[in-house]
Scaffold this active site. Sequence first.
Site, short mmCIF file in Angstrom:
data_model
loop_
_atom_site.label_atom_id
_atom_site.label_comp_id
_atom_site.label_asym_id
_atom_site.label_seq_id
_atom_site.Cartn_x
_atom_site.Cartn_y
_atom_site.Cartn_z
N SER A 100 70.00 35.04 16.40
CA SER A 100 69.29 34.97 15.12
C SER A 100 69.06 36.37 14.61
O SER A 100 68.55 36.59 13.53
CB SER A 100 67.95 34.26 15.29
OG SER A 100 67.17 34.96 16.22
N CYS A 101 69.43 37.31 15.43
CA CYS A 101 68.97 38.66 15.26
C CYS A 101 70.12 39.55 14.85
O CYS A 101 71.02 39.79 15.64
CB CYS A 101 68.43 39.15 16.59
SG CYS A 101 67.88 37.82 17.65
#
Lengths: 102, 322
Positions: A100-101
């Site tokens: 998600s990063c």
Amino acid sequence: MEKEIAGKMIKVNDEGYLTDFSQWTQEVGAAIAEENNIVMTPRHWEVIAYLQNEHKNNVALSIRKIGKSDVLDIKEFYQLFPQGPLKTSTKIAGIPKPASCI
Amino acid sequence: MADGSIYNYDILILATGAKIAPEEIDGMKAEEWQKSVFDFYTFEGALALRNKLREWEGGKLLVHITEMPIKCPVAPLEFAFLADSFFKHKKMRDKVEISFVTPLSGAFTKPKATAALDHLLDEKNIKIEADFAIESVDNDRKVIVDYGGREVPFDLLVTVPTNKGDEVIARSGMGDDLNFIPTNKATLQSLAFENIFVLGDASNIPASKAGSVAHFEAEILTENIKHYIKGEALSEEFDGHANCFIETGGGKALLIDFNYTHEPVEGTFPFPGVGPLRLMKESRMNHMGKLAFRWIYWNMLLKGTHIPFVSSHMEEAGKNFN
Ligand SMILES: Cc1cc2nc3c(=O)[nH]c(=O)nc-3n(C[C@H](O)[C@H](O)[C@H](O)COP(=O)(O)OP(=O)(O)OC[C@H]3O[C@@H](n4cnc5c(N)ncnc54)[C@H](O)[C@@H]3O)c2cc1C
């Protein structure tokens, strides 16, 4: 690299995430949980199965997505896997750490 | 359109960007908003924060990221570094305790850059509170609380709220749960409609939401749209190339260059082995590079002039991948 988990040689990356899901068994998951000081209950395994299924369907996992799922809310997720629940639960589930990063 | 007029299209390029949504977090946009809780991602927010900083007498400053993805993931780090520098100049650094609070496990999203940046934070005496997934802002007690019950107190909270795509995307039924448009990360074509293409922050591709990314994407997109018109395969592939300066205060900066598959590493830019800019190392030259970029931005980028030696695909030479 390989690491001995639950008596078997398992392929993992340098953060300890499985790189080959076919090597995952519940014993492997339980051993990783123990390393992270988590005592698995049936409820934990339900959540793990849910995460594995999401991963299989190519759903990108995030805390927000978990919160919106009808499987559990974020509070419970934290109770089950305190301290970085997404990081820990995906490791136990044998799936990649969520990207998600960016 | 808002006035009821209708435009037809054969091909549509969506570039509606991303914006902050502080209302996503309980208590964020409440009594303390723009009193002791600020954003700097809007003009109003940045202005209010500037005025606050002019008179602030010190205390606990939190630089905070609500959730990923955000535009320019390095901007909050730059803010923390520049705050350190700002308070040193004002000779009040000893009155300010700076902490960097993030939902990530470290300063940045990629391991090697995280190690370098964690080190810089440490050197500048900025504390890092990692793995913090905020649930609410308690306005009375001035603490932020995460889902695990962890609390961090503040006197001044500078937050980057949740970033979302525009509501028009939600109204059109095209967005994910943050109103970002599901997009093919290589061709930049929408996954739902083949005559819709997505440029910049509006898409959900796993690249940084940064101006440099939108710039590199534009070159790919132009070619792919030409292919699309001719009925050819969309052969140009975006590699996720991003290039960001990180101002670190005191007239220095750091430069990172990366893509989908290669995380930022040390090396030289834009000429392999020569530089003059150094990747992942704090230097004055990098700060000069950023200053030079101001001129490049207004005089070349906005006019669509190609920047020599900087290509839309990331250069692998001159980097120490080991
Ligand atoms: C504080 C900060 C610092 C940054 N620093 C850097 C940096 O150093 N380097 C870097 O590369 N990037 C940086 N960025 C990121 C960069 O600004 C963005 O990635 C870039 O602007 C994205 O461009 P875009 O065209 O996709 O979206 P935007 O620039 O956001 O443009 C979208 C436009 O669409 C308009 N719009 C949206 N919806 C509608 C609608 N329904 N009707 C009409 N108009 C609409 C918006 O008003 C807006 O003008 C920074 C961002 C911030 C907030």
